[in-house]
Enzyme design. Structure first.
Site, PDB file in Angstrom:
ATOM      1  N   GLU A  58       0.848  -1.190   0.000  1.00 46.02           N
ATOM      2  CA  GLU A  58       0.000   0.000   0.000  1.00 46.02           C
ATOM      3  C   GLU A  58       0.879   1.233   0.000  1.00 46.02           C
ATOM      4  O   GLU A  58       1.944   1.238   0.631  1.00 46.02           O
ATOM      5  CB  GLU A  58      -0.877   0.047   1.260  1.00 46.02           C
TER       6      GLU A  58
ATOM      7  N   TYR B  57       8.461   2.643  -7.089  1.00 35.86           N
ATOM      8  CA  TYR B  57       7.751   1.390  -7.357  1.00 35.86           C
ATOM      9  C   TYR B  57       7.346   1.263  -8.823  1.00 35.86           C
ATOM     10  O   TYR B  57       7.501   0.200  -9.436  1.00 35.86           O
ATOM     11  CB  TYR B  57       6.518   1.273  -6.460  1.00 35.86           C
TER      12      TYR B  57
HETATM   13  C1  LIG Z   1      10.533   6.298  -1.011  1.00 35.95           C
HETATM   14  C2  LIG Z   1      11.990   6.225  -0.576  1.00 35.95           C
HETATM   15  C3  LIG Z   1      12.206   4.911   0.167  1.00 35.95           C
HETATM   16  C4  LIG Z   1      12.886   6.233  -1.842  1.00 35.95           C
HETATM   17  O1  LIG Z   1      14.224   5.914  -1.463  1.00 35.95           O
HETATM   18  P1  LIG Z   1      15.500   6.424  -2.299  1.00 35.95           P
HETATM   19  O2  LIG Z   1      16.676   5.699  -1.804  1.00 35.95           O
HETATM   20  O3  LIG Z   1      15.558   7.902  -2.287  1.00 35.95           O
HETATM   21  O4  LIG Z   1      15.112   5.921  -3.783  1.00 35.95           O
HETATM   22  P2  LIG Z   1      16.090   5.813  -5.044  1.00 35.95           P
HETATM   23  O5  LIG Z   1      17.255   6.734  -4.893  1.00 35.95           O
HETATM   24  O6  LIG Z   1      16.397   4.362  -5.261  1.00 35.95           O
HETATM   25  O7  LIG Z   1      15.142   6.357  -6.200  1.00 35.95           O
HETATM   26  C5  LIG Z   1      14.745   5.539  -7.303  1.00 35.95           C
HETATM   27  C6  LIG Z   1      13.760   6.294  -8.167  1.00 35.95           C
HETATM   28  O8  LIG Z   1      12.547   6.559  -7.457  1.00 35.95           O
HETATM   29  C7  LIG Z   1      12.027   7.838  -7.870  1.00 35.95           C
HETATM   30  N1  LIG Z   1      12.116   8.813  -6.776  1.00 35.95           N
HETATM   31  C8  LIG Z   1      12.806   8.699  -5.617  1.00 35.95           C
HETATM   32  N2  LIG Z   1      12.622   9.814  -4.857  1.00 35.95           N
HETATM   33  C9  LIG Z   1      11.818  10.631  -5.574  1.00 35.95           C
HETATM   34  C10 LIG Z   1      11.259  11.917  -5.309  1.00 35.95           C
HETATM   35  N3  LIG Z   1      11.509  12.578  -4.165  1.00 35.95           N
HETATM   36  N4  LIG Z   1      10.445  12.453  -6.244  1.00 35.95           N
HETATM   37  C11 LIG Z   1      10.158  11.802  -7.398  1.00 35.95           C
HETATM   38  N5  LIG Z   1      10.666  10.577  -7.695  1.00 35.95           N
HETATM   39  C12 LIG Z   1      11.477  10.001  -6.800  1.00 35.95           C
HETATM   40  C13 LIG Z   1      12.915   8.299  -9.014  1.00 35.95           C
HETATM   41  O9  LIG Z   1      12.382   7.741 -10.199  1.00 35.95           O
HETATM   42  C14 LIG Z   1      14.230   7.641  -8.631  1.00 35.95           C
HETATM   43  O10 LIG Z   1      15.112   7.488  -9.721  1.00 35.95           O
HETATM   44  P3  LIG Z   1      16.115   8.723 -10.075  1.00 35.95           P
HETATM   45  O11 LIG Z   1      16.779   9.148  -8.791  1.00 35.95           O
HETATM   46  O12 LIG Z   1      17.063   8.099 -11.060  1.00 35.95           O
HETATM   47  O13 LIG Z   1      15.254   9.791 -10.638  1.00 35.95           O
HETATM   48  C15 LIG Z   1      12.388   7.430   0.314  1.00 35.95           C
HETATM   49  O14 LIG Z   1      12.013   8.631  -0.329  1.00 35.95           O
HETATM   50  C16 LIG Z   1      11.784   7.410   1.710  1.00 35.95           C
HETATM   51  O15 LIG Z   1      12.326   6.796   2.638  1.00 35.95           O
HETATM   52  N6  LIG Z   1      10.637   8.100   1.912  1.00 35.95           N
HETATM   53  C17 LIG Z   1      10.008   8.169   3.243  1.00 35.95           C
HETATM   54  C18 LIG Z   1       9.384   6.853   3.650  1.00 35.95           C
HETATM   55  C19 LIG Z   1       8.363   6.391   2.655  1.00 35.95           C
HETATM   56  O16 LIG Z   1       7.548   7.153   2.145  1.00 35.95           O
HETATM   57  N7  LIG Z   1       8.375   5.067   2.377  1.00 35.95           N
HETATM   58  C20 LIG Z   1       7.469   4.430   1.434  1.00 35.95           C
HETATM   59  C21 LIG Z   1       6.248   3.956   2.137  1.00 35.95           C
HETATM   60  S1  LIG Z   1       5.160   3.117   0.977  1.00 35.95           S
END
Ligand SMILES: CC(C)(COP(=O)(O)OP(=O)(O)OC[C@H]1O[C@@H](n2cnc3c(N)ncnc32)[C@H](O)[C@@H]1OP(=O)(O)O)[C@@H](O)C(=O)NCCC(=O)NCCS
Length: 158
Positions: free
Chosen positions: A109, A121
């Site tokens: 979710e 995702y």
């Molecule tokens: C979601 C989360 C886990 C992503 O982790 P991350 O290590 O930054 O992700 P990645 O660096 O592997 O990013 C992969 C891709 O996801 C997308 N992405 C990641 N962060 C993004 C942002 N802030 N805005 C838009 N796209 C984003 C992009 O497509 C990115 O590829 P790119 O960097 O080449 O553009 C992180 O933002 C987080 O911890 N958020 C808070 C907790 C949360 O919301 N968890 C999910 C609950 S369902």
């Protein structure tokens, strides 16, 4: 990743405190260290993978599974380590291990407003299969249900 020694591996009991700190930093309803340790102690039902860089925890992903069904319970990366591929590395390793476990699909979710998680995702092949009304609180919001089929004979459904 080109950042030196990055490891993605199952959490150990000693990771509990740092995992609880990460949950508290990222979620409105974080779990306690005790709850996280309880999951780590049940590898036949839960899989928690942590990503560490030079021994420092950067993020983690949680899976709950039963028979051939996998449910991604959590994914979080400390804000200072985001956009460096940590989330992608965690998800990729979870999928690899999910295939080894014989899981047919992974589902989760996510808030429709969570652009970062949705971007990650969707980029990894997860597709929307439904919506739960008012699933989240603080703030109230629907949940999107995303799913990825892991076995080859189901890939047409992606
Ligand atoms: C979601 C989360 C886990 C992503 O982790 P991350 O290590 O930054 O992700 P990645 O660096 O592997 O990013 C992969 C891709 O996801 C997308 N992405 C990641 N962060 C993004 C942002 N802030 N805005 C838009 N796209 C984003 C992009 O497509 C990115 O590829 P790119 O960097 O080449 O553009 C992180 O933002 C987080 O911890 N958020 C808070 C907790 C949360 O919301 N968890 C999910 C609950 S369902």
């Amino acid at each position: 990743m080109s950042r030196g020694t990055v490891t993605v591996a199952p959490a150990v009991p000693g990771d509990g405190a740092e995992l609880a700190r990460l949950e508290a930093a990222c979620f409105a309803h974080p779990r306690s260290e005790a709850a996280l340790r309880a999951e780590i102690a049940q590898p036949e039902r839960y899989l928690l993978l942590v990503c560490k860089w030079q021994g420092q925890m950067e993020g983690y992903i949680g899976l709950e599974y039963v028979l051939d069904e996998g449910y991604i319970t959590d994914l979080a990366v400390f804000s200072k380590y985001r956009r460096h591929g940590v989330g992608t590395a965690l998800l990729r390793e979870l999928e690899r291990r999910g295939r080894e476990l014989g899981l047919r699909f992974l589902t989760l979710e996510v808030r429709p407003s969570n652009a970062a998680a949705l971007g990650l995702y969707r980029g990894m092949g997860y597709r929307e299969e439904g919506r739960r009304r008012d699933f989240y609180t603080d703030p109230r919001e629907d949940a999107l249900l995303l799913t990825k089929y892991l076995k080859n004979d189901n890939t047409e459904r992606i």
